[in-house]
Motif scaffolding. Structure first.
Motif, mmCIF file in Angstrom:
data_model
loop_
_atom_site.group_PDB
_atom_site.id
_atom_site.type_symbol
_atom_site.label_atom_id
_atom_site.label_comp_id
_atom_site.label_asym_id
_atom_site.label_seq_id
_atom_site.Cartn_x
_atom_site.Cartn_y
_atom_site.Cartn_z
ATOM 1 N N ALA A 386 0.684 -1.307 -0.005
ATOM 2 C CA ALA A 386 -0.185 0.067 -0.061
ATOM 3 C C ALA A 386 0.518 1.044 0.163
ATOM 4 N N PRO A 387 -0.032 2.485 -0.709
ATOM 5 C CA PRO A 387 1.432 3.599 -0.965
ATOM 6 C C PRO A 387 1.529 4.264 0.586
ATOM 7 N N ASP A 388 0.422 4.002 1.473
ATOM 8 C CA ASP A 388 1.533 4.078 3.149
ATOM 9 C C ASP A 388 2.234 3.391 3.520
ATOM 10 N N GLU A 389 2.378 2.304 3.133
ATOM 11 C CA GLU A 389 3.157 1.283 3.652
ATOM 12 C C GLU A 389 4.790 1.952 3.457
ATOM 13 N N ALA A 390 4.846 1.954 2.192
ATOM 14 C CA ALA A 390 6.213 1.682 0.971
ATOM 15 C C ALA A 390 6.878 2.736 1.945
ATOM 16 N N ASP A 391 7.014 3.266 2.322
ATOM 17 C CA ASP A 391 8.300 3.738 2.826
ATOM 18 C C ASP A 391 8.812 3.591 4.104
ATOM 19 N N ARG A 392 7.981 2.791 5.026
ATOM 20 C CA ARG A 392 8.395 1.617 6.324
ATOM 21 C C ARG A 392 8.034 0.481 5.631
ATOM 22 N N ALA A 393 8.157 -0.548 4.743
ATOM 23 C CA ALA A 393 8.352 -1.339 4.124
ATOM 24 C C ALA A 393 9.820 -1.585 3.895
ATOM 25 N N SER A 394 10.690 -1.062 3.218
ATOM 26 C CA SER A 394 12.294 -1.033 3.341
ATOM 27 C C SER A 394 12.570 -0.047 3.037
ATOM 28 N N ARG A 395 14.446 -0.049 3.880
ATOM 29 C CA ARG A 395 14.966 0.820 4.511
ATOM 30 C C ARG A 395 16.782 0.305 3.589
ATOM 31 N N LEU A 396 17.181 1.779 3.231
ATOM 32 C CA LEU A 396 18.127 1.369 2.282
ATOM 33 C C LEU A 396 19.990 1.466 3.302
ATOM 34 N N GLU A 397 20.632 0.692 3.713
ATOM 35 C CA GLU A 397 21.412 1.098 4.794
ATOM 36 C C GLU A 397 22.597 0.850 3.579
ATOM 37 N N ARG A 398 23.829 1.244 4.180
ATOM 38 C CA ARG A 398 25.512 1.286 3.363
ATOM 39 C C ARG A 398 25.202 -0.222 2.671
ATOM 40 N N GLY A 399 25.002 -0.756 1.101
ATOM 41 C CA GLY A 399 25.400 -1.965 0.445
ATOM 42 C C GLY A 399 24.259 -3.092 1.297
ATOM 43 N N ALA A 400 23.286 -2.841 1.280
ATOM 44 C CA ALA A 400 22.080 -3.883 2.264
ATOM 45 C C ALA A 400 20.815 -2.635 1.767
ATOM 46 N N VAL A 401 20.016 -3.595 1.399
ATOM 47 C CA VAL A 401 18.514 -3.167 2.275
ATOM 48 C C VAL A 401 17.883 -4.093 3.195
ATOM 49 N N VAL A 402 16.984 -2.832 3.712
ATOM 50 C CA VAL A 402 15.985 -3.566 5.499
ATOM 51 C C VAL A 402 14.587 -3.513 5.147
ATOM 52 N N LEU A 403 14.065 -4.717 4.965
ATOM 53 C CA LEU A 403 12.416 -5.706 4.815
ATOM 54 C C LEU A 403 12.127 -5.124 6.203
ATOM 55 N N ARG A 404 11.288 -5.121 6.289
ATOM 56 C CA ARG A 404 10.320 -4.647 7.673
ATOM 57 C C ARG A 404 9.045 -6.087 7.095
ATOM 58 N N GLY A 405 9.303 -6.776 8.510
ATOM 59 C CA GLY A 405 8.857 -7.867 8.244
ATOM 60 C C GLY A 405 6.802 -7.715 8.517
ATOM 61 N N LYS A 406 6.120 -8.553 7.837
ATOM 62 C CA LYS A 406 4.825 -8.501 8.385
ATOM 63 C C LYS A 406 4.021 -9.981 7.800
ATOM 64 N N GLY A 407 2.986 -10.227 7.910
ATOM 65 C CA GLY A 407 2.442 -10.861 8.389
ATOM 66 C C GLY A 407 3.643 -12.624 8.897
ATOM 67 N N LYS A 408 2.976 -13.927 8.252
ATOM 68 C CA LYS A 408 4.221 -14.898 8.045
ATOM 69 C C LYS A 408 4.571 -15.882 7.018
#
Length: 548
Positions: A386-408
């Motif tokens: 969802a558009p309002d979740e996109a900014d929180r769903a992932s973030r970039l770190e130096r040389g990595a992407v961090v995905l925020r978990g949800k669901g099972k």
């Protein structure tokens, strides 16, 4: 054998799959090629190789071999703008979406940037237009699981920009409901119109951002004989252009998936944008006639003049034996006849064709990723977020992407995917769990159909057929793991390694030919994906892609 001789004819070098780990994967050999030839009913032609050994269309000798964009790039809309060509495709639930491609020869394409940062629903079958120096993309959005306020079927929006490279406006609701596949045209009266599926039309305001009239019936698409084997009549995808005294309307009928012989390209013309429209006497312009052909379900064409003055159709089709790759972008020459109609002259597209001239731009992009900002939208897209979740769903770190978990699981978790177009490839990534999470590497079709591996710090979870597999893979408990998936001509093998050096082959292999649109009734493709589920996060580093 014929297939291997054709490799040599086109100057390509077959690449063997290297042995990996403690349970080595055997190299592809002539038996694999022979089985593929038997499936297609014709010898295999091989492609020249580009970035990371990916296949590309340009043979380097004045010819090209389809597809011009390998992988799931359906419903192409093409704009000729002087010496430049721009193209975009259906991006469905991907965010960002509507990646813009640029070419100067219709064969080699370089990606620019996505035009749509946060889709409002499932966006598909768009049309690009230029009017009075400004650029427009007309987008039908269907309701997504997370959307609110859209019509159940579809609403048409528009975005606009001073350049195809943006910046693009926010989507504007045109208040057109229940129709799909807009096609923009300017009539002889100077007014702008959108044509839609089912022969509908609406007049636009002068700025192209709203309607200036009601929806009306405008034409009736050509109807094929009732005994033809198709998915459904489904007149859709109208693309219009003017040449000489005629307006031409190019349509798709027959359904976009289903039987191989279903989807087809038909044409009509009129001296006025208001009709009457006469159907081409030699419809269909193009159609897959037997399941033995290399390209199935060919349709949704845009006609465009090439750099050398010849005309071409750009459309999509499924690759015989590789429907899991989705609908790929194809290029076919057409010729104008003395009576003012046009004919397709590319045959079944299994053989090289003469290039349209022009100058080649660097083609394609690397699929390996260091997870830089430029990768997002050009290479990676969030699935059904969802558009309002996109900014929180992932973030970039130096040389990595961090995905925020949800669901099972991947079915309701955060999934990041990219498109690929090779018949055989391997992908590798390192992942680390943060908090109470599960993460892993997938080949992902949609939330109902995927396969791959996940870890939760206690065990490895295997996925096949869109669900947890019964197979208890004895991987060591770990919160950090290197994972690899090899797709060798639809045979998929998993590998994992605690240190990225000593690799263990997963105990189960999968055959994935059936992971396609006709199985799951969703027009997507089987593509690499990263996922995060649970209450924590998952950090991914060093994603590597290699075509085999």
């Amino acid at each position: 054998m014929a297939g291997r001789r054709d490799f040599l004819k086109l100057g390509a070098v077959p690449v063997a799959v290297s042995a990996i780990g403690t349970r080595a994967l055997g190299a592809a050999d002539d038996r694999v090629a022979a089985s593929q030839e038997a499936a297609c009913g014709q010898p295999l032609l091989e492609w020249p190789r580009g970035i990371e050994n990916q296949r590309k269309a340009d043979l380097g000798d004045g010819r090209f071999l389809n597809p011009i964009l390998a992988g799931d790039y359906p419903d192409p809309s093409v704009l000729k703008d002087g010496d430049d060509y721009y193209m975009t495709h259906s991006s469905f639930d991907n965010a960002p979406g509507l990646l813009i491609w640029h070419s100067r020869d219709l064969v080699n394409w370089r990606p620019l940037k996505p035009a749509l940062e946060k889709p409002l629903g499932t966006g598909f079958a768009v049309d690009i237009a230029k009017h009075d120096g400004r650029y427009f993309i007309y987008i039908p959005f269907m309701r997504a699981p997370w959307s609110k306020g859209l019509a159940d079927f579809a609403n048409t929006f528009v975005i606009h920009a001073p350049s195809m490279e943006g910046p693009w406006s926010e989507p504007i609701d045109m208040r057109i409901g229940g129709l799909i596949d807009p096609g923009h045209v300017v009539g002889e009266d100077g007014h702008r119109y959108l044509f839609f599926n089912g022969g509908k039309r609406v007049r636009l305001s002068a700025d192209g951002l709203s309607t200036s009239g009601s929806i009306e019936d405008a034409y009736t698409a050509w109807k094929y004989p009732d005994d033809w084997i198709t998915e459904a009549y489904a007149p859709e995808g109208p693309k219009l252009f003017r040449r000489g005294e005629w307006f031409y309307l190019v349509n798709a009928v027959g359904g976009t998936a289903g039987p191989a012989t279903g989807h087809m390209i038909v044409a009509a013309r009129s001296r006025s944008i208001n009709g009457p429209w006469e159907n081409c006497p030699h419809n269909p312009i193009q159609r897959t006639r037997t399941a033995a052909e290399r390209w199935w379900s060919r349709g949704h064409a845009t006609c465009v003049e090439g750099p050398d003055g010849r005309w071409f159709m750009v459309y999509h089709g499924f690759e015989n034996g590789y429907q899991s790759l989705g609908r790929q972008t194809l290029l076919e020459p057409i010729e104008w006849t003395a009576d003012g109609w046009f004919r397709a002259v590319g045959g079944d597209l299994s053989k090289p064709l003469r290039k349209p001239g022009g100058r080649a731009v660097p083609h394609g992009l690397p699929h390996s990723s260091s997870f830089a900002k430029a990768d997002m939208g050009r290479l990676w897209s969030l699935y059904a977020t969802a558009p309002d979740e996109a900014d929180r769903a992932s973030r970039l770190e130096r040389g990595a992407v961090v995905l925020r978990g949800k669901g099972k699981s991947p079915a309701d978790g955060t999934v990041l995917t990219q498109q690929v177009g090779d018949r055989a490839f391997e992908v590798t990534v390192e992942l680390e769990l943060i908090g109470e999470s599960e993460g892993g590497l997938l080949l992902f079709f949609n939330d109902r159909l995927f396969l791959g591996m996940g870890i939760d710090g206690k065990r490895m979870v295997s996925y096949r057929g869109g669900k947890v597999s019964h197979w208890p893979e004895p991987a060591p408990p770990s919160r950090r793991m290197h994972m690899r998936i090899v797709n060798d001509h639809q045979i998929v093998t998993f590998y994992y390694s605690p240190d990225g050096k000593a690799w263990t082959r997963h105990g189960v292999r999968s055959q994935v030919t059936g992971y396609n649109a006709n199985t799951i009734d969703d027009l997507l493709s089987l593509r690499p994906g990263l996922f995060a589920a649970g209450d924590g996060e998952v950090r991914f580093r060093d994603f590597r892609y290699r075509a085999l």
